[in-house]
Scaffold this active site. Structure first.
Site, PDB file in Angstrom:
ATOM      1  N   ASN A  11     -36.777   2.501 -40.988  1.00  0.00           N
ATOM      2  CA  ASN A  11     -35.626   1.626 -40.724  1.00  0.00           C
ATOM      3  C   ASN A  11     -34.847   2.098 -39.509  1.00  0.00           C
ATOM      4  OD1 ASN A  11     -36.006   0.084 -43.112  1.00  0.00           O
ATOM      5  ND2 ASN A  11     -34.804   1.548 -44.307  1.00  0.00           N
ATOM      6  N   GLY A  39     -34.697   5.375 -42.577  1.00  0.00           N
ATOM      7  CA  GLY A  39     -35.696   4.954 -43.546  1.00  0.00           C
ATOM      8  C   GLY A  39     -36.167   6.174 -44.308  1.00  0.00           C
ATOM      9  N   LYS A  40     -36.224   6.082 -45.634  1.00  0.00           N
ATOM     10  CA  LYS A  40     -36.539   7.271 -46.427  1.00  0.00           C
ATOM     11  C   LYS A  40     -37.910   7.854 -46.093  1.00  0.00           C
ATOM     12  CE  LYS A  40     -34.891   8.001 -50.446  1.00  0.00           C
ATOM     13  NZ  LYS A  40     -33.764   8.817 -50.001  1.00  0.00           N
ATOM     14  N   GLY A 216     -26.589  17.581 -55.215  1.00  0.00           N
ATOM     15  CA  GLY A 216     -25.657  17.595 -54.100  1.00  0.00           C
ATOM     16  C   GLY A 216     -25.204  19.003 -53.769  1.00  0.00           C
ATOM     17  N   ALA A 217     -23.892  19.188 -53.634  1.00  0.00           N
ATOM     18  CA  ALA A 217     -23.347  20.485 -53.241  1.00  0.00           C
ATOM     19  C   ALA A 217     -23.586  21.571 -54.284  1.00  0.00           C
ATOM     20  CB  ALA A 217     -21.843  20.341 -52.982  1.00  0.00           C
ATOM     21  N   GLY A 219     -26.493  22.167 -55.754  1.00  0.00           N
ATOM     22  CA  GLY A 219     -27.841  22.728 -55.659  1.00  0.00           C
ATOM     23  C   GLY A 219     -28.887  21.830 -56.291  1.00  0.00           C
ATOM     24  N   ASP A 241     -21.615  14.191 -42.897  1.00  0.00           N
ATOM     25  CA  ASP A 241     -22.359  12.961 -43.186  1.00  0.00           C
ATOM     26  C   ASP A 241     -23.527  13.338 -44.089  1.00  0.00           C
ATOM     27  OD1 ASP A 241     -23.791  10.600 -43.233  1.00  0.00           O
ATOM     28  OD2 ASP A 241     -23.984  10.416 -41.061  1.00  0.00           O
ATOM     29  N   ASP A 247     -33.546  13.323 -48.277  1.00  0.00           N
ATOM     30  CA  ASP A 247     -34.841  13.260 -47.611  1.00  0.00           C
ATOM     31  C   ASP A 247     -35.147  14.564 -46.878  1.00  0.00           C
ATOM     32  OD1 ASP A 247     -35.207  10.622 -48.458  1.00  0.00           O
ATOM     33  OD2 ASP A 247     -34.085   9.846 -46.747  1.00  0.00           O
ATOM     34  N   SER A 286     -30.068  14.457 -37.891  1.00  0.00           N
ATOM     35  CA  SER A 286     -29.343  15.641 -38.370  1.00  0.00           C
ATOM     36  C   SER A 286     -30.263  16.728 -38.918  1.00  0.00           C
ATOM     37  CB  SER A 286     -28.371  15.216 -39.471  1.00  0.00           C
ATOM     38  OG  SER A 286     -29.068  14.890 -40.675  1.00  0.00           O
TER      39      SER A 286
END
Length: 302
Positions: A11, A39-40, A216-217, A219, A241, A247, A286
């Site tokens: 994407n 796109g994943k 997430g944060a 782990g 972000d 991914d 990123s």
């Protein structure tokens, strides 16, 4: 030689940065707009390539438009083989419309476009999958295509890692052909009806042999049949972000496991990569390189 194959979405991400995301019926003023590759499927391919896989191959589809050309070029420049990234004349390239707020959170609307044509394997796809160590799959393309690829991988003894996102009911045949399932905690809850990640992971082990629930944060949590769960904490960073962090984690994890690393080491390495990615804007843009991941994992400055 570590060869990662990816079947999935490609994407163009259209990203608006705002102080606070708008509520329904509300208009807000943003501070910046960016057009970034995403796109994943493509994200995971780039993550694996930057993490140091010897070869990464992308199976997917783009439209015969400017976005499609830009995405193919971006993948090529990241070291991803795009020979089986086909160009579709009947559909536009997929897009993702993303709002990112000042806390690093995001809301995303995906328009599949050419990705919706990936309902079955095309000539050459199964041969490429056969040559790989690992096949990465996600759910931004039709589940029929995902199932065909997973079953091809199972026939040839190729390890299959499935990211069940966007979350949706999964056919039993797909789970039967999956070696490692990597949902985030929200996807795990959707799949099982259980909000506790450990309980959700235990439930999913009735369908797949290994599960990693990303938190997430906090782990990630690894669970396998007949073994005690393993929790690996994530580095503490300030998120700019979070788009593409999952991914990044999966692509990096696939490389670590294909290289024969232990599960705790692989999870720590993948968590370091994801932590680096959330400190930068964009999805694939990123994603860190292997040297950066090694430095982060070993306690160096990020």
């Amino acid at each position: 030689m570590t060869h990662i194959a990816v079947l999935g979405s490609t994407n163009m991400d259209l990203v608006a940065y705002v102080a606070k995301a708008p509520q329904r019926g509300e208009t807000v003023t943003g501070r910046e707009f960016r057009t970034l590759p995403g796109g994943k499927g493509a994200n995971q391919a780039v993550a694996a390539a930057r993490a140091g896989a010897d070869a990464v191959s992308m199976i997917g589809a783009v439209g015969a438009d400017a976005f499609g050309t830009q995405l193919r070029t971006a993948l090529d420049h990241s070291g991803v083989d795009t020979d089986l990234l086909r160009t579709v004349d009947t559909a536009a390239t997929g897009t993702a419309h993303i709002v990112v707020d000042d806390e690093g959170g995001n809301a995303i609307v995906v328009i599949p476009g050419a990705n919706a044509t990936l309902t079955a394997l095309a000539p050459g796809d199964e041969g490429l999958i056969t040559s790989a160590d690992t096949l990465l799959l996600q759910l931004e393309i039709p589940v029929e295509g995902v199932l065909a690829a997973a079953q091809a991988a199972r026939r040839h003894g190729v390890r299959t890692i499935l990211t069940p996102a966007p979350a949706q009911p999964l056919p039993p045949e797909l789970l039967a052909a999956t070696d490692l399932l990597v949902p985030n905690e929200h996807e795990a809850a959707t799949l099982t009806g259980l909000t506790d990640p450990r309980s959700a992971a235990r439930s999913l082990l009735s369908q797949v042999p290994e599960v990693v629930v990303t938190l997430g944060a906090r782990g990630s949590l690894y669970a396998a049949r007949g073994a005690e769960p393993v929790m690996v904490e994530a580095p503490h960073v300030t998120a700019v972000d979070t788009t593409g962090a999952g991914d990044t984690f999966v692509g990096t994890l696939a490389v670590a496991l294909a290289e024969g690393g232990s599960v705790p080491e692989a999870l720590a390495w993948a968590s370091s990569a994801a932590a680096l990615s959330v400190q930068r804007p964009g999805a694939s843009a990123s994603m860190p390189y292997r040297s950066e991941i090694d430095t982060q994992t070993n306690g160096g400055a990020s």
